[in-house]
Design a protein around this motif. Structure first.
Motif, mmCIF file in Angstrom:
data_model
loop_
_atom_site.group_PDB
_atom_site.id
_atom_site.type_symbol
_atom_site.label_atom_id
_atom_site.label_comp_id
_atom_site.label_asym_id
_atom_site.label_seq_id
_atom_site.Cartn_x
_atom_site.Cartn_y
_atom_site.Cartn_z
ATOM 1 N N LYS A 199 0.815 -1.220 0.000
ATOM 2 C CA LYS A 199 0.000 0.000 0.000
ATOM 3 C C LYS A 199 0.849 1.270 0.000
ATOM 4 C CE LYS A 199 -3.920 -2.297 0.504
ATOM 5 N NZ LYS A 199 -4.985 -2.318 -0.547
ATOM 6 N N ASP A 200 2.155 1.116 0.158
ATOM 7 C CA ASP A 200 3.065 2.257 0.171
ATOM 8 C C ASP A 200 3.253 2.749 -1.268
ATOM 9 O OD1 ASP A 200 5.394 3.923 0.196
ATOM 10 O OD2 ASP A 200 6.035 2.966 2.054
ATOM 11 N N PRO A 201 3.053 4.050 -1.538
ATOM 12 C CA PRO A 201 3.240 4.548 -2.906
ATOM 13 C C PRO A 201 4.635 4.295 -3.474
ATOM 14 C CG PRO A 201 2.048 6.146 -1.598
ATOM 15 C CD PRO A 201 2.527 5.089 -0.643
ATOM 16 N N ALA A 202 5.639 4.110 -2.601
ATOM 17 C CA ALA A 202 6.968 3.784 -3.117
ATOM 18 C C ALA A 202 6.957 2.416 -3.783
ATOM 19 C CB ALA A 202 7.998 3.818 -1.992
ATOM 20 N N ALA A 203 6.202 1.475 -3.210
ATOM 21 C CA ALA A 203 6.095 0.135 -3.795
ATOM 22 C C ALA A 203 5.037 0.089 -4.887
ATOM 23 C CB ALA A 203 5.758 -0.881 -2.702
ATOM 24 N N SER A 204 3.998 0.882 -4.737
ATOM 25 C CA SER A 204 2.882 0.915 -5.687
ATOM 26 C C SER A 204 2.638 2.354 -6.137
ATOM 27 C CB SER A 204 1.615 0.348 -5.038
ATOM 28 O OG SER A 204 1.773 -0.999 -4.687
ATOM 29 N N PRO A 205 3.428 2.859 -7.070
ATOM 30 C CA PRO A 205 3.243 4.254 -7.505
ATOM 31 C C PRO A 205 1.876 4.528 -8.108
ATOM 32 C CG PRO A 205 4.822 3.093 -8.908
ATOM 33 C CD PRO A 205 4.575 2.220 -7.727
ATOM 34 N N LEU A 206 1.137 3.487 -8.460
ATOM 35 C CA LEU A 206 -0.249 3.662 -8.876
ATOM 36 C C LEU A 206 -1.041 4.396 -7.802
ATOM 37 C CD1 LEU A 206 -2.605 2.885 -10.854
ATOM 38 C CD2 LEU A 206 -2.893 0.825 -9.456
ATOM 39 N N LEU A 207 -0.657 4.193 -6.531
ATOM 40 C CA LEU A 207 -1.353 4.822 -5.409
ATOM 41 C C LEU A 207 -0.784 6.193 -5.067
ATOM 42 C CD1 LEU A 207 -1.615 1.709 -3.047
ATOM 43 C CD2 LEU A 207 -3.200 2.454 -4.842
ATOM 44 N N GLY A 208 0.305 6.582 -5.725
ATOM 45 C CA GLY A 208 0.931 7.864 -5.458
ATOM 46 C C GLY A 208 0.293 8.994 -6.234
ATOM 47 N N GLU A 209 0.877 10.169 -6.110
ATOM 48 C CA GLU A 209 0.367 11.360 -6.796
ATOM 49 C C GLU A 209 0.655 11.255 -8.294
ATOM 50 O OE1 GLU A 209 -1.694 14.321 -7.605
ATOM 51 O OE2 GLU A 209 -1.410 14.044 -5.434
ATOM 52 N N LEU A 210 -0.397 11.353 -9.095
ATOM 53 C CA LEU A 210 -0.258 11.267 -10.542
ATOM 54 C C LEU A 210 -0.500 12.610 -11.224
ATOM 55 C CD1 LEU A 210 -2.115 7.873 -11.175
ATOM 56 C CD2 LEU A 210 0.353 8.253 -10.953
ATOM 57 N N ALA A 211 -1.347 13.436 -10.634
ATOM 58 C CA ALA A 211 -1.622 14.749 -11.222
ATOM 59 C C ALA A 211 -0.330 15.561 -11.305
ATOM 60 C CB ALA A 211 -2.647 15.495 -10.375
ATOM 61 N N GLY A 212 -0.118 16.170 -12.444
ATOM 62 C CA GLY A 212 1.074 16.987 -12.621
ATOM 63 C C GLY A 212 2.265 16.265 -13.192
ATOM 64 N N LEU A 213 2.137 14.958 -13.420
ATOM 65 C CA LEU A 213 3.251 14.240 -14.039
ATOM 66 C C LEU A 213 3.426 14.697 -15.490
ATOM 67 C CD1 LEU A 213 2.824 10.530 -12.829
ATOM 68 C CD2 LEU A 213 4.577 12.171 -12.129
ATOM 69 N N PRO A 214 4.646 14.571 -16.022
ATOM 70 C CA PRO A 214 4.849 14.896 -17.438
ATOM 71 C C PRO A 214 4.154 13.847 -18.308
ATOM 72 C CG PRO A 214 6.789 13.822 -16.559
ATOM 73 C CD PRO A 214 5.881 14.075 -15.387
ATOM 74 N N PRO A 215 4.052 14.069 -19.609
ATOM 75 C CA PRO A 215 3.449 13.061 -20.486
ATOM 76 C C PRO A 215 4.129 11.709 -20.332
ATOM 77 C CG PRO A 215 3.725 15.122 -21.658
ATOM 78 C CD PRO A 215 4.424 15.294 -20.342
ATOM 79 N N VAL A 216 3.324 10.656 -20.415
ATOM 80 C CA VAL A 216 3.816 9.290 -20.213
ATOM 81 C C VAL A 216 3.442 8.437 -21.416
ATOM 82 C CG1 VAL A 216 3.608 7.195 -18.812
ATOM 83 C CG2 VAL A 216 3.688 9.429 -17.697
ATOM 84 N N HIS A 217 4.416 7.646 -21.897
ATOM 85 C CA HIS A 217 4.124 6.615 -22.890
ATOM 86 C C HIS A 217 4.448 5.261 -22.280
ATOM 87 C CE1 HIS A 217 3.552 4.557 -26.657
ATOM 88 N NE2 HIS A 217 4.706 3.949 -26.472
ATOM 89 N N LEU A 218 3.504 4.331 -22.377
ATOM 90 C CA LEU A 218 3.638 2.998 -21.812
ATOM 91 C C LEU A 218 3.672 1.948 -22.918
ATOM 92 C CD1 LEU A 218 0.948 3.452 -19.051
ATOM 93 C CD2 LEU A 218 3.303 2.793 -18.543
ATOM 94 N N GLU A 219 4.569 0.979 -22.761
ATOM 95 C CA GLU A 219 4.612 -0.188 -23.629
ATOM 96 C C GLU A 219 4.447 -1.432 -22.750
ATOM 97 O OE1 GLU A 219 5.124 -0.735 -27.001
ATOM 98 O OE2 GLU A 219 5.109 1.415 -27.496
ATOM 99 N N ALA A 220 3.581 -2.352 -23.163
ATOM 100 C CA ALA A 220 3.382 -3.598 -22.435
ATOM 101 C C ALA A 220 3.100 -4.703 -23.452
ATOM 102 C CB ALA A 220 2.222 -3.472 -21.448
ATOM 103 N N VAL A 221 3.116 -5.947 -22.971
ATOM 104 C CA VAL A 221 2.769 -7.074 -23.839
ATOM 105 C C VAL A 221 1.631 -7.860 -23.206
ATOM 106 C CG1 VAL A 221 5.045 -7.242 -24.892
ATOM 107 C CG2 VAL A 221 4.549 -8.592 -22.853
ATOM 108 N N GLY A 222 0.860 -8.533 -24.063
ATOM 109 C CA GLY A 222 -0.387 -9.143 -23.629
ATOM 110 C C GLY A 222 -0.251 -10.329 -22.704
ATOM 111 N N ALA A 223 0.881 -11.040 -22.748
ATOM 112 C CA ALA A 223 1.008 -12.268 -21.977
ATOM 113 C C ALA A 223 1.651 -12.079 -20.614
ATOM 114 C CB ALA A 223 1.820 -13.300 -22.778
ATOM 115 N N GLU A 224 2.139 -10.889 -20.317
ATOM 116 C CA GLU A 224 2.937 -10.735 -19.099
ATOM 117 C C GLU A 224 2.081 -10.588 -17.847
ATOM 118 O OE1 GLU A 224 5.312 -7.220 -18.876
ATOM 119 O OE2 GLU A 224 3.938 -6.088 -20.145
#
Length: 285
Positions: free
Chosen positions: A197-222
């Motif tokens: 639950k710590d944002p350091a371990a789960s940045p999804l739970l951290g502050e997201l507003a104000g971040l610079p633009p983000v591009h994500l790459e992922a694969v379907g099986a992972e």
């Protein structure tokens, strides 16, 4: 008469996805930290030699000329090194970029936040740049941005973003490179005093507003697919600029082998295009 020694397939780069999958099966990453580091280096395969620089007091490898991207290598914060990612960096640099690979401290010798401190030291000595990374390296770039790093953008390949239990894909068995038990064991070494639950371990739970633009790459099986899907959704809800590309199938850290996987090369090409857009936008502004 002495028989001529047969060259091992592990002495060369894989040429096909089938060869890569055989290589992954032949190089289990287990045992002590040192054993895992040797196994991962073998799995990554022979790499090009890159030049060295010092940035923020940390040794870095560097390749290419052009707009700069600082790329943090993956490996669960226990293994991996700039040297294991030289092929990835060279493929990125071929798109007209300068790629810097920091050599940050690893667990269990130096647990969190040692690697975050190193990331901030490198980034603060780089000026505003795009930062990126794969797996744990993507997590590192993201948390650095959430904790004050001045960045033009974030380019993340399959970052660890959620250990809170929200992800629904961590229990899958379709990922040739990763499984939930191994990923959790690495986290216990890297962040022994942090809960999911710590944002350091789960940045999804951290502050997201104000971040610079983000591009994500992922694969379907992972197993970390939901880490990217959930982050993209949360960023969109926080009114952030985010793009996501999911390539069907494959395996975690697919961009390590762009010379073998056309899909890995395509992911890096999209990241390079994102980097050029962010650098161009910053210069225009």
């Amino acid at each position: 008469m002495t028989e001529r020694a047969q060259a091992s397939p592990l002495d060369r780069r894989p040429k096909t996805e089938a060869e890569l999958r055989d290589r992954i099966a032949a190089c289990p990453i287990s045992g002590s930290a040192q054993q895992m580091r040797r196994a991962f280096a073998t799995l990554a395969g022979p790499q090009p030699h890159l030049s060295e620089i010092t940035r923020g007091g940390r040794r870095c490898l560097v390749v290419g000329e052009g707009p700069e991207i600082v790329w943090f290598h993956g490996g669960g914060y226990v293994f991996g090194a700039p040297e294991t990612h030289a092929t990835l960096a060279t493929a990125l640099a071929a798109h007209g970029l300068r790629v810097v690979l920091p050599d940050y401290r690893l667990a269990p010798e130096d647990p969190w936040p040692a690697m975050l401190e190193d990331a901030h030291a490198v980034l603060s000595d780089s000026g505003p740049v795009v930062a990126g990374g794969d797996s744990a390296g993507g997590h590192l770039a993201l948390v650095a941005a959430q904790t004050g790093a001045d960045l033009k953008g974030l380019a993340l390949v399959s970052p660890n973003t959620d250990r809170s239990g929200a992800s629904q894909t961590r229990g899958r068995e379709s990922d040739a490179m990763n499984d939930d038990a191994s990923d959790a064991a690495l986290a216990r070494q890297a962040m022994p005093d942090r809960s999911g639950k710590d944002p350091a371990a789960s940045p999804l739970l951290g502050e997201l507003a104000g971040l610079p633009p983000v591009h994500l790459e992922a694969v379907g099986a992972e197993i970390l697919l939901d880490d990217s899907l959930l982050l993209a959704r949360a960023m969109a809800l926080a009114d952030c600029e985010v793009s996501l590309h999911v390539t069907p199938g494959l395996m975690h850290m697919h961009t390590l082998w762009p010379d073998c996987l056309p899909e890995g090369a395509a992911s890096l090409a999209r990241i390079a295009a994102f980097e050029r857009r962010q650098s161009g936008a910053a210069q225009a502004g």
